[in-house]
Design an enzyme around this catalytic site. Structure first.
Site, mmCIF file in Angstrom:
data_model
loop_
_atom_site.group_PDB
_atom_site.id
_atom_site.type_symbol
_atom_site.label_atom_id
_atom_site.label_comp_id
_atom_site.label_asym_id
_atom_site.label_seq_id
_atom_site.Cartn_x
_atom_site.Cartn_y
_atom_site.Cartn_z
ATOM 1 N N ASP A 290 0.866 -1.163 0.000
ATOM 2 C CA ASP A 290 0.000 0.000 0.000
ATOM 3 C C ASP A 290 0.913 1.226 0.000
ATOM 4 O O ASP A 290 2.116 1.126 0.244
ATOM 5 C CB ASP A 290 -0.930 -0.002 1.218
ATOM 6 C CG ASP A 290 -2.211 0.771 0.966
ATOM 7 O OD1 ASP A 290 -2.216 1.649 0.084
ATOM 8 O OD2 ASP A 290 -3.214 0.529 1.662
ATOM 9 N N CYS A 291 0.341 2.377 -0.286
ATOM 10 C CA CYS A 291 1.197 3.533 -0.591
ATOM 11 C C CYS A 291 1.873 4.095 0.655
ATOM 12 O O CYS A 291 1.204 4.549 1.591
ATOM 13 C CB CYS A 291 0.382 4.578 -1.324
ATOM 14 S SG CYS A 291 -0.188 3.924 -2.906
#
Length: 771
Positions: A290-291
């Site tokens: 995920d970012c």
């Protein structure tokens, strides 16, 4: 309204097929420097082709291309590539998607949020939606407007009603989520592991145990989810197993949170032992963080002493792509220290480029059907109908004293509330630019009603200055419709709720409107449920409808339900709890079973009385159910395993049986019917679940006055199994009961005999908590 939009769009599509590419380009295998490299050889397998080009990378080039904004390698003929595109319920705004300001590719079909699509309980519908989304995604890609990799779907189960991102999921039940994602991935990717080309590459997220944003100072970026292997096996993992093992998804996203002390993107157990070894994610598929989740391993998880150690832990665990810049910034240091090897970098890039090979990235456009798609494939009349259908099928009727459908005598409507003229709110989050957004007000007017619209109050407002105008409109109307609930001001990514009551002063306005004495309908929008006790028990509220976030045609869908043009048949995909539930269990408590500090989570384990239970939904007609052949008697476990285990590569997928239910529409209205099959009983360890969903199907358009259809409900051995404290699934002898519908309309008892038999072996996590 739909016919008008169709005709307008048809006019606009005549001469706009050809537009110039902007953001993306494809490698050119017909010229140097790629000409002659085996990556361009169509006779080779994807991994061999990928290795042929990755063999040419230098170590700095390997490192530079481990991030989502990949620079490519210009000297090798590899253009830049953005791995991060979104398409949760239609091609969506994201770094990889570029909508034009007008004309071609300025919009894409905007379907309802998954929470409403889940409420339809219609798997073929989900396949069709996935197919439209991937078709439009390919059209965008062909003209430089999107990538080929879409970070969708979100299949974390909606365990806690306060979770702000619950709207992005199909609901709370692991079996339901598993069927939804199995259907959606087929539509997105073009089948089960299709050859020769994937339509697009989908990503199942967020693995694992992710369902909290920011609650009482506990923030997702640093939260440590303590989860037993039993709960991982039974609840948190099934939808991901369905996605990876069964639907053959292209990629998986690891989540922000830690699981049992190890950040997900640094967990060898999660990414290697479970995803790659147990479920079989192959070497032509990849894992992304995920970012900024790789950066979070270092802080705020504080799992490593240095950032170099954090990126090494993520790479070594199997995180191939960093959504962010941490890999490109810190991997050089990690490599210099010997914390990560060239082989590991090489393998990460092979996985990425093998996936691109399967998408036809290097192949001639003329031999690929998906490379021929253009603007005329976006928001077609068929896509518009499908978006509308998804909304009407998902809307749920919670209460009705006969006021709905509105009679022909209702001409003048007072339409009141913060959702009454909502447009962009209809989409929820992770949305794209819709071709049109039909609000309830627009739909009511298009349906021929004389409408007085009054805003009344905001979602979270305590200002009562709009009440008088609302009451005046109600007094002058034939019927009153209040449209409110929740929206993204109180539930979204990074925003959890602290209560599950109606926000602001909406109930105060509803209380004044109900005193007018006109036919009164309340429409509740939003993804998470709110406590409807005061509405459910009040005779002055004649009907209650849940409409979620219904997408581009949401207003039309709603008024087609209210007017009776379409009969409601949606079912709640989540439990509606009483308001005090939030005081009984912390969001940080990941356990499912009831205890001294937890009343139990979801319909399977909740020990209290829900306001409206999972699977609830009323109709405008009545139904009568009966078994064609009643599933009674005894079944020997050893015989089942020996005989049916030969029919599936996995014992948990082996068939127990298909049970046919005759459904009769005994009322006066043509209607769909969702058939839900639950099992309950005293088998396995205590406590026993209240019941669990094991099969479902949606029957369409049963004629009034004894129209008949048969619901075929297939049950697997895995659906009857329960997990032991180590997460292993077992078939237990005992007494079982099948029940159809919520509440149960028919039931049948049967018995499993013989010796308890283990049908799966769950990979063990060192140091995991046990129940």
């Amino acid at each position: 309204m739909r016919a008008t939009w169709t005709s307008l769009l048809a006019t606009g599509l005549l001469a706009v097929e050809h537009v110039s590419a902007q953001a993306y380009s494809f490698p050119d295998c017909t010229a140097a420097p790629l000409l002659g490299n085996a990556v361009c050889d169509l006779t080779l397998d994807p991994i061999t082709r990928a290795r042929a080009i990755i063999d040419e990378f230098t170590v700095p080039e390997l490192i530079n291309n481990t991030v989502n904004t990949s620079p490519g390698v210009p000297r090798l003929g590899l253009p830049p590539y953005q791995w991060w595109s979104e398409a949760l319920h239609g091609v969506a705004n994201s770094p990889g998607v570029n909508f034009s300001t007008s004309g071609p590719f300025s919009y894409a079909t905007s379907f309802p949020q998954p929470i409403i699509m889940g409420a339809a309980f219609d798997d073929p519908l989900i396949v069709a939606i996935g197919t439209v989304v991937s078709t439009e995604a390919r059209a965008f890609n062909n003209y430089g407007r999107a990538g080929l990799d879409f970070w969708t779907p979100n299949i974390n189960p909606f365990k806690d009603p306060r979770w702000g991102r619950g709207q992005e999921t199909p609901g709370e039940d692991p079996y339901h989520l598993s069927q939804y994602v199995y259907s959606l991935i087929q539509g997105l990717q073009g089948g089960l592991d299709p050859e020769p080309y994937f339509r697009v590459a989908a990503t199942c997220k967020h693995f694992a145990g992710y369902d909290m944003e920011d609650w009482n100072g506990n923030v997702r970026y640093g939260f440590n989810a303590i989860i037993t292997e039993q709960d991982l096996s039974e609840y948190y993992f099934p939808s991901f197993q369905s996605c990876v093992r069964d639907a053959k998804v292209s990629s998986v996203m690891c989540s922000y949170n830690a699981v049992n002390g190890i950040p997900s993107c640094a967990s060898t157990y999660l990414l290697q032992n479970v995803v790659r070894e147990f479920w079989g994610l192959t070497e032509d598929r990849w894992i992304t963080s995920d970012c900024d989740a790789v950066d979070n391993i270092y802080t705020p998880h504080n799992y490593t002493a240095t950032l170099a150690e954090a990126v090494a832990d993520a790479m070594n665990a199997g995180t191939d792509i960093d959504c962010g810049t941490t890999y490109s910034e810190a991997l050089p240091d990690a490599y210099a220290q010997g914390l990560v090897s060239e082989t590991q970098l090489y393998n990460a890039l092979v996985r990425q480029y093998a996936s691109l090979v399967r998408l036809g990235y290097f192949d001639p456009a003329e031999i690929q059907p998906y490379r021929q798609l253009g603007w005329s494939a976006v928001n077609t009349p068929q896509a518009q109908i499908l978006a509308y259908t998804a909304a009407v099928e998902g809307i749920v009727l919670l209460k009705n004293d006969g006021t709905l459908p509105l009679t022909s005598s209702i001409k003048n409507i007072a339409l009141i509330g913060p959702w009454a003229n909502a447009t962009t709110s209809m989409q929820g989050n992770y949305q794209g630019i819709a071709p049109y957004l039909i609000s309830p007000l627009m739909a009511a007017q298009a349906a021929g009603y004389s409408v007085t619209y009054v805003f009344g109050t905001n979602i979270t407002s305590n200002d009562t200055s709009g009440f008088a105008a609302a009451v005046a409109a109600a007094n002058a109307a034939d019927a009153v419709i209040y449209a409110g609930g929740t929206d993204e001001t109180v539930e979204r990514e990074e925003v959890d709720r602290y209560n599950i009551t109606w926000p602001g002063n909406q109930l105060d306005l509803i209380a004044e409107l109900q005193q007018v004495g006109k036919p009164f309908v309340v429409v509740q929008f939003g993804g998470g449920q709110v406590d409807d006790t005061v509405l459910k028990g009040n005779a002055s509220v004649n009907a209650l409808v849940w409409a979620g976030y219904p997408g581009e045609s949401g207003g039309t869908a709603l008024f087609d339900i209210l007017s009776g043009k379409f009969a409601p048949a949606g079912r709640l995909p989540i439990t509606q709890y009483p308001a005090d539930y939030v005081n009984q269990v912390a969001m940080t408590d990941m356990t499912l079973r009831p205890s001294a500090t937890n009343p139990g989570r979801t319909y399977k384990w909740y020990s209290g009385t829900p306001i409206y239970e999972f699977g609830y939904g009323l109709h405008y007609t009545t139904f009568e159910l009966s078994w064609l052949v009643e599933p009674s008697g005894t079944y020997n476990i050893q015989t089942l395993v020996q005989q049916t285990g030969l029919l599936s590569p996995y014992l948990d997928h082996a068939p127990f049986g298909t049970f046919n239910v005759l459904v009769r529409n005994t009322g006066a209205v043509l209607s769909d019917y969702v058939t839900l099959l639950f099992v309950s009983g005293t088998y396995g360890s205590t406590p026993y679940p209240n019941k669990q969903l094991v099969s479902y199907t949606r029957l369409h358009a049963l004629p009034a006055s004894y129209g008949i259809s048969v619901a075929s409900l297939t049950v697997t051995l895995g659906s009857l199994a329960r997990a032991d404290s180590y997460g292993n699934m077992w078939l237990y002898p005992g007494n079982y009961t099948f029940t159809v519908d919520t509440p149960g309309l028919i039931s049948s008892e049967f018995e499993l005999t013989g010796i308890a038999t283990q049908i799966t072996t769950f990979p063990q996590e060192s140091g995991a908590p046990t129940r």
